[in-house]
Design a protein around this motif. Structure first.
Motif, mmCIF file in Angstrom:
data_model
loop_
_atom_site.group_PDB
_atom_site.id
_atom_site.type_symbol
_atom_site.label_atom_id
_atom_site.label_comp_id
_atom_site.label_asym_id
_atom_site.label_seq_id
_atom_site.Cartn_x
_atom_site.Cartn_y
_atom_site.Cartn_z
ATOM 1 N N GLY A 145 -0.404 83.579 18.706
ATOM 2 C CA GLY A 145 -1.343 83.910 17.640
ATOM 3 C C GLY A 145 -1.751 85.373 17.713
ATOM 4 N N LEU A 146 -1.253 86.176 16.793
ATOM 5 C CA LEU A 146 -1.463 87.624 16.855
ATOM 6 C C LEU A 146 -2.940 87.992 16.831
ATOM 7 C CD1 LEU A 146 -0.332 90.504 16.820
ATOM 8 C CD2 LEU A 146 -0.202 90.337 14.315
ATOM 9 N N VAL A 147 -3.690 87.427 15.890
ATOM 10 C CA VAL A 147 -5.105 87.765 15.773
ATOM 11 C C VAL A 147 -5.867 87.243 16.987
ATOM 12 C CG1 VAL A 147 -7.220 87.364 14.439
ATOM 13 C CG2 VAL A 147 -5.074 87.859 13.258
ATOM 14 N N TYR A 148 -5.580 86.018 17.392
ATOM 15 C CA TYR A 148 -6.262 85.436 18.548
ATOM 16 C C TYR A 148 -6.021 86.283 19.801
ATOM 17 C CZ TYR A 148 -8.048 81.863 21.738
ATOM 18 O OH TYR A 148 -8.786 81.195 22.692
ATOM 19 N N ASN A 149 -4.797 86.728 19.991
ATOM 20 C CA ASN A 149 -4.486 87.564 21.156
ATOM 21 C C ASN A 149 -5.259 88.875 21.121
ATOM 22 O OD1 ASN A 149 -2.689 85.617 22.020
ATOM 23 N ND2 ASN A 149 -0.870 86.666 21.245
#
Length: 309
Positions: free
Chosen positions: A161-165
């Motif tokens: 998950g790009l945003v979560y990371n």
């Protein structure tokens, strides 16, 4: 080979320097003034430490703990150009909690929109703008809750998950920042809520819920009374209106009604249903303690069917 090695070392040093600078800026941010901590009646504004309510579906980014927040009165401040020249800042700051959206700034606009922020609801698409304005929005926000929302593939917690990371990295760099994300089940709940209130399936109607939708729904869980600033009534754009910026902090940006109508009428590609959402908000205001200012308006009463006796 030596040139490549030196180049790699320079990049690494630059990255470490950037992280160190962010941490320094955050930890050296100025503390709130006494005026920021007081309501207009002289009582201390301490709701963020009081934290009396568990709100399921909003989980902290590292510990995965539920949000704890409850406010007797809230000012929900939109980003509308209607806030420009409103002189509502002191009124907004007098509320127990102040809720804002995305990267809407307060610096330079305090007279109209206030300066306090208790909760900021941020879309995945606004995260980069928040990071670019981190000096104002992050470094001085130790007492602000941030709730981020986004599509499931961006918010995945399996490392993909790009945003979560990026949010995890931001939290690691700024450990005092209070960062929460909306869970997958809660996102599904918001979809079902939209369908229940409108009769429309969000996905089938090819639309996205707006940050305003999430913010209003969250405010209803957090606040006993909600004063909404800068939200127009659902019928507002039906008649010709003077041009009004979509955002108060982008005076040369798109016109608000033009934006609303183009999204509402759009059938190709993904759109927000701003006007449909406002019909729902007006309906909620008939049942709950929600009030609209700047412009000031009340939902029209629902006509009752009369029968002859």
């Amino acid at each position: 080979m030596k040139t490549r090695t030196r180049h790699g070392i320079i990049i690494l040093i630059g990255f470490v320097t950037m992280l160190t600078s962010l941490l320094f800026l955050y930890n050296s941010s100025s503390t709130d003034t006494p005026e920021d901590q007081m309501q207009s009646d002289g009582h201390q504004m301490n709701v963020l430490r009081r934290q009396t309510s568990h709100l399921e579906g909003y989980n902290s980014i590292i510990e995965h703990k539920p949000l704890r927040m409850h406010c007797r009165s809230c000012a929900l401040v939109t980003s509308s150009g209607h806030m420009t020249g409103s002189d509502r800042g002191a009124e907004i700051d007098s509320k127990e909690c102040v809720i804002r959206m995305n990267d809407a700034p307060t610096k330079g606009y305090q007279k109209d929109v206030g300066q306090r922020t208790s909760l900021r609801v941020v879309a995945h698409s606004s995260m980069q703008r928040v990071l670019r304005n981190r000096q104002e929005l992050l470094n001085s926000s130790q007492d602000t809750f941030f709730i981020f929302w986004g599509p499931g593939n961006y918010m995945r917690q399996d490392g993909k998950g790009l945003v979560y990371n990026n949010l995890r990295l931001m939290k690691q760099m700024m450990p005092k920042l209070q960062v929460y994300v909306i869970s997958r089940l809660k996102m599904l709940h918001f979809d079902e809520l939209f369908k229940k209130e409108t009769g429309k399936d969000r996905k089938r109607s090819n639309s996205w819920l707006s940050t305003g939708w999430f913010t209003m729904a969250i405010a209803m869980e957090v606040c006993d009374r909600i004063n909404v600033y800068g939200m127009i009534p659902p019928e507002f754009c039906k008649s010709p209106q003077p041009s009004m910026p979509y955002h108060y902090y982008e005076p040369a940006g798109p016109d608000e009604c033009t934006m609303y109508l183009s999204h509402e009428q759009g059938r190709h590609g993904s759109h927000h249903r701003f006007i449909t959402e406002k019909h729902v908000f007006a309906n909620w205001a008939r049942m709950f303690n929600i009030h609209f200012y700047q412009p000031d308006w009340r939902p029209t009463p629902v006509a009752k069917n009369s029968t002859d006796s």
